[in-house]
Write a protein that holds these residues in place. Structure first.
Motif, short mmCIF file in Angstrom:
data_model
loop_
_atom_site.label_atom_id
_atom_site.label_comp_id
_atom_site.label_asym_id
_atom_site.label_seq_id
_atom_site.Cartn_x
_atom_site.Cartn_y
_atom_site.Cartn_z
N CYS A 236 0.83 -1.20 0.00
CA CYS A 236 0.00 0.00 0.00
C CYS A 236 0.87 1.25 0.00
CB CYS A 236 -0.89 -0.01 1.24
SG CYS A 236 -1.73 1.54 1.52
N LEU B 36 0.09 4.08 1.02
CA LEU B 36 -0.10 4.83 2.26
C LEU B 36 0.53 4.13 3.45
CD1 LEU B 36 -3.73 6.09 1.72
CD2 LEU B 36 -1.59 7.20 1.17
N ASN C 273 -0.06 1.17 4.74
CA ASN C 273 -0.81 0.18 5.50
C ASN C 273 -0.33 -1.22 5.15
OD1 ASN C 273 -2.61 2.10 6.68
ND2 ASN C 273 -3.66 2.24 4.72
N CYS D 190 -4.46 -3.58 3.56
CA CYS D 190 -5.47 -2.56 3.31
C CYS D 190 -6.64 -2.77 4.26
CB CYS D 190 -5.95 -2.65 1.87
SG CYS D 190 -7.30 -1.50 1.53
N PRO D 191 -6.92 -1.76 5.09
CA PRO D 191 -7.94 -1.91 6.11
C PRO D 191 -9.34 -1.68 5.56
CG PRO D 191 -6.93 0.24 6.26
CD PRO D 191 -6.30 -0.44 5.10
N ILE D 192 -9.41 -1.18 4.36
CA ILE D 192 -10.70 -0.82 3.81
C ILE D 192 -11.16 -1.89 2.82
CG2 ILE D 192 -11.99 1.08 2.81
CD1 ILE D 192 -9.34 2.73 3.16
N PRO E 106 -11.27 -0.04 -2.36
CA PRO E 106 -10.07 0.77 -2.50
C PRO E 106 -10.31 2.24 -2.19
CG PRO E 106 -10.32 -0.70 -4.37
CD PRO E 106 -11.57 -0.83 -3.55
N CYS E 107 -9.39 2.86 -1.49
CA CYS E 107 -9.52 4.27 -1.17
C CYS E 107 -9.14 5.14 -2.37
CB CYS E 107 -8.68 4.64 0.04
SG CYS E 107 -6.93 4.87 -0.31
N HIS F 286 -5.66 4.89 -4.01
CA HIS F 286 -5.28 3.67 -4.70
C HIS F 286 -5.20 3.84 -6.22
CE1 HIS F 286 -4.61 -0.69 -4.10
NE2 HIS F 286 -4.91 -0.71 -5.39
S1 SF4 Z 1 -7.12 1.13 -1.07
FE1 SF4 Z 1 -5.93 2.76 -0.06
S2 SF4 Z 1 -5.41 1.86 1.96
FE2 SF4 Z 1 -6.03 0.14 0.63
S3 SF4 Z 1 -4.12 -0.61 -0.28
FE3 SF4 Z 1 -4.96 0.91 -1.73
S4 SF4 Z 1 -3.96 2.84 -1.13
FE4 SF4 Z 1 -3.68 1.42 0.59
#
Ligand code: SF4
Ligand code: SF4
Lengths: 135, 135
Positions: free
Chosen positions: B91, B93, B95, B98-100, B103-104, B107
């Motif tokens: 990731c 960011l 992480n 990925c906690p979400i 995708p944020c 991404h």
């Molecule tokens: S969706 Fe966001 S938090 Fe998850 S892996 Fe991609 S960049 Fe990282």
DNA sequence: ATAAACTAATACTTATAGGTATTATTTTAT
DNA sequence: ATAAAATAATACCTATAAGTATTAGTTTAT
């Protein structure tokens, strides 16, 4: 490594703020949402404030809001302000100035990923990010 | 930062060796050519040797030659061996996972530069580099 | 007025990457 | 045999990035 942890933090902070740009956010709230070490986060917020990205309001009901329109804040500027962009723009082999008159073998190979990376940073704003979230 | 200084060194060493792959090179010669801090260079050479990229010959007329064909040595493997590739593949960011669930916003934006970068590393070998030098 | 809830500034500590020093081991030319 | 020239291993030091602590200053609700 790609980008420094501090750059990561800065992006996460400003991303979250961009997605919630209607509301003023305090360091405490940002800490609870982002889980960035609180004191480090606070210092970063002050830095980002001094750099002119965000505006701080002190006192009891204080917090941070953007000081400039989201459309004007490019990723490149954010990273430049917290860790500098020179190492990304310069020679991949770390030479401060290219010592060779004709480009070395490495140069061509790194050109594409390097340009793609910088191009992304230099063309993406926080506003784009907000849009992307709606997809 | 992009890649670590140690990765830079490793690439410079192996590039130079690739462009001179007919001859055995000693640490002293590599130091004179590359001006990488000598003792650090020597340690790196031992590491690269233990990683199986190059082969060391001890003793008076010793030095280093490649232990494997240049066509088989990908940039990705070199960087992976000296600093790891995980931080590039994971990731953006930071992480670990990925906690979400979806995708944020970040991404999508990082996808392209990230893939271009990794694609370059994973498809380029030291042999390609040697070829590029002839252009 | 005063306490609560904030940001600001600066100094300090810790972790990591980068670099150095020392000593041991191996090989070959003499 | 022995000295020279090379690599190997390990311990140590230093610079930088990341993280923490302390103290000061500001605003508003009560
Ligand atoms: S969706 Fe966001 S938090 Fe998850 S892996 Fe991609 S960049 Fe990282
Ligand atoms: S030609 Fe080689 S040394 Fe010169 S800037 Fe490009 S990568 Fe660096």
């Amino acid at each position: 490594m790609f980008i420094s942890k501090t750059s990561e933090y800065a992006l996460r902070i400003l991303t979250y703020m961009a997605l919630n740009s209607e509301t003023q956010l305090s360091a405490t709230i940002l800490f609870e949402e982002l889980r960035i070490p609180k004191r480090y986060l606070m210092r970063l917020l002050t830095d980002l404030s001094k750099s002119g990205f965000i505006q701080a309001t002190r006192g009891r009901s204080g917090g941070y809001v953007f000081a400039r329109p989201l459309e004007s804040i490019f990723f490149s500027e954010i990273i430049d302000s917290v860790e500098g962009l020179l190492s990304y723009e310069g020679c991949v082999l770390g030479n401060p100035v290219c010592p060779i008159d004709k480009p070395c073998a490495m140069h061509h190979i790194w050109d594409k990923p390097k340009l793609t990376f910088l191009q992304t940073l230099k063309t993406t704003t926080l506003a784009d990010l907000k849009e992307a979230d709606n997809i």
